[in-house]
Design an enzyme around this catalytic site. Structure first.
Site, PDB file in Angstrom:
ATOM      1  N   LYS A  60      41.198 -17.670  11.602  1.00  0.00           N
ATOM      2  CA  LYS A  60      42.482 -17.607  10.892  1.00  0.00           C
ATOM      3  C   LYS A  60      42.313 -17.202   9.438  1.00  0.00           C
ATOM      4  O   LYS A  60      43.155 -16.499   8.885  1.00  0.00           O
ATOM      5  CB  LYS A  60      43.206 -18.953  10.973  1.00  0.00           C
ATOM      6  CG  LYS A  60      43.816 -19.213  12.336  1.00  0.00           C
ATOM      7  CD  LYS A  60      44.855 -20.325  12.256  1.00  0.00           C
ATOM      8  CE  LYS A  60      45.460 -20.590  13.617  1.00  0.00           C
ATOM      9  NZ  LYS A  60      46.269 -21.805  13.645  1.00  0.00           N
ATOM     10  N   LYS A 103      50.910 -16.357  19.679  1.00  0.00           N
ATOM     11  CA  LYS A 103      52.164 -16.098  18.970  1.00  0.00           C
ATOM     12  C   LYS A 103      51.974 -15.067  17.882  1.00  0.00           C
ATOM     13  O   LYS A 103      52.917 -14.434  17.443  1.00  0.00           O
ATOM     14  CB  LYS A 103      52.638 -17.385  18.268  1.00  0.00           C
ATOM     15  CG  LYS A 103      52.928 -18.514  19.200  1.00  0.00           C
ATOM     16  CD  LYS A 103      53.123 -19.825  18.446  1.00  0.00           C
ATOM     17  CE  LYS A 103      52.962 -20.982  19.400  1.00  0.00           C
ATOM     18  NZ  LYS A 103      53.161 -22.291  18.875  1.00  0.00           N
ATOM     19  N   LYS A 133      43.097 -13.742  23.420  1.00  0.00           N
ATOM     20  CA  LYS A 133      43.956 -14.824  23.896  1.00  0.00           C
ATOM     21  C   LYS A 133      45.432 -14.461  23.726  1.00  0.00           C
ATOM     22  O   LYS A 133      45.794 -13.839  22.729  1.00  0.00           O
ATOM     23  CB  LYS A 133      43.622 -16.033  23.007  1.00  0.00           C
ATOM     24  CG  LYS A 133      44.083 -17.351  23.484  1.00  0.00           C
ATOM     25  CD  LYS A 133      43.648 -18.444  22.515  1.00  0.00           C
ATOM     26  CE  LYS A 133      44.365 -18.390  21.170  1.00  0.00           C
ATOM     27  NZ  LYS A 133      44.219 -19.563  20.322  1.00  0.00           N
TER      28      LYS A 133
END
Ligand code: TYM
Length: 330
Positions: A111, A197, A194
């Site tokens: 992230k 969102k 994966k």
């Protein structure tokens, strides 16, 4: 009594990965255990959020949990920020967890990316807050997708370290509950990443709010390979897109990957995709419709969250008081 805790971030749409990897198992577990399901808004703000959207997403995700079949009277559904014990225990865990442990967290690395120095301290300490979520209720089992496994290991390390620092046997070491068939739902556009969102392409995921036509179109466009479907699960090796679609089919129709290969072995993808579309629409569209209906009833959603928070505080307060006593806080 075994106690279940799990959480989901209110950051945008709930998608098929959230549903198959976690929420459908939350529904299953609710009749067997005492369950707390939390919309983790404090985790969401570890990256920038628009305040209006955050509020709307918190309500929408709550509506999603209810629409998926979680009963808010027998279980506790609430949002994290209404129970201040999460933040308080997280601070205490900031003083237990070691930098070296957090430095190993792959999700932070992913992230934060190359702009690590610019990431918030909250993003870095995120796993300590997650440990606090779980241990504030002395939860024993945590149903999650595969991507949360490392955070669960850290939670166990923190529980152990706390117990040994203070010479107590206070926190349990919670177990992850991971359902194998859809523990990792992959993007429909790329079998190596994966379903998430944050993927820019909406075609990469099926959202729980997608209507039937959108679901059909996304499945039709989903990436495949040129070979027919294999007769057994071994034949899926090296075929990540096929493996993903078969895993999704098996999970949505409550069968296994082996049975699905048995059923479709030797067929081409177009026939399989039309069956997958039927199953996905039958299972997901009613949830999406109910979710939209509930999300429109803001006062009902808010009452579920505030009642849930009240009940959660009732469980959390004695644990937090005991932690403070153990640590020596007056
Ligand atoms: P979050 O909001 O990213 O995801 C919620 C749940 O959905 C699962 N999931 C998936 N499962 C399979 N395939 C996928 N593509 C996929 N994408 C998401 C996640 O594994 C998760 O179970 N850190 C957590 C939230 C959290 C939490 C907790 C969870 C905060 N505190 C305490 C458990 C216990 C997260 O970001 O989940």
């Amino acid at each position: 009594m075994e106690r279940i805790f799990s959480g989901v971030q209110p950051t945008g749409n709930l998608h098929l990965g959230n549903y198959l990897g976690a929420i459908r198992n939350w529904v299953r577990l609710q009749s067997q255990f005492e369950c707390l399901y939390c919309v983790v808004d404090l985790h969401a703000i570890t990256v920038p959020q628009d305040p209006l959207e955050l509020r709307a997403n918190t309500r929408e995700v709550t509506a999603g949990l209810l629409a998926a079949g979680i009963d808010p009277t027998n279980n506790i559904i609430f949002n994290q920020s209404q129970v201040s014990g999460h933040s308080e225990l997280a601070w205490i865990f900031n003083c237990v967890a070691r930098l070296g442990w957090l430095n190993r967290m792959t999700q932070f690395k992913e992230k934060a990316g190359k702009r690590r120095d610019n990431a918030t301290v909250g993003l870095y300490a995120y796993p300590n807050l997650m440990a606090a979520d779980i241990l504030l209720y002395q939860a024993t089992h945590v149903p999650v997708g595969d991507d949360q496994k490392q955070h669960l290991e850290l939670t166990r390390d923190i529980a152990q370290a706390f117990n040994s620092m203070f010479g107590v046997d206070f926190f349990p070491e919670p177990e992850p509950v991971i359902m194998d068939d859809a523990a990792r739902v992959m993007s429909l556009r790329n079998g190596a990443s994966k379903m998430s969102k944050s993927d820019e392409s909406d075609y990469s995921r099926i959202n729980l709010t997608d209507d039937g036509d959108t679901i059909a179109l996304k499945i039709q466009k989903a990436r495949t390979d040129p070979d027919p479907l294999p007769y057994s699960a071994e034949g899926l090796e090296g075929r990540s897109e096929a493996e993903n679609l078969i895993g999704i089919y098996a999970a949505l129709s409550d069968t296994s990957i082996a049975e699905t290969c048995d059923e479709f072995g030797g067929e081409n993808f177009s026939k399989f995709k039309s069956r997958l579309t039927e199953v996905a629409i039958a299972r997901l569209v009613p949830i999406g419709e109910e979710m939209r209906r509930l999300a429109g009833d803001v006062s009902y959603i808010d009452s579920v969250l505030s009642e849930g928070a009240e009940r959660a505080r009732h469980l959390a307060n004695p644990v937090l008081n005991e932690v403070k006593r153990i640590v020596g806080l007056l």
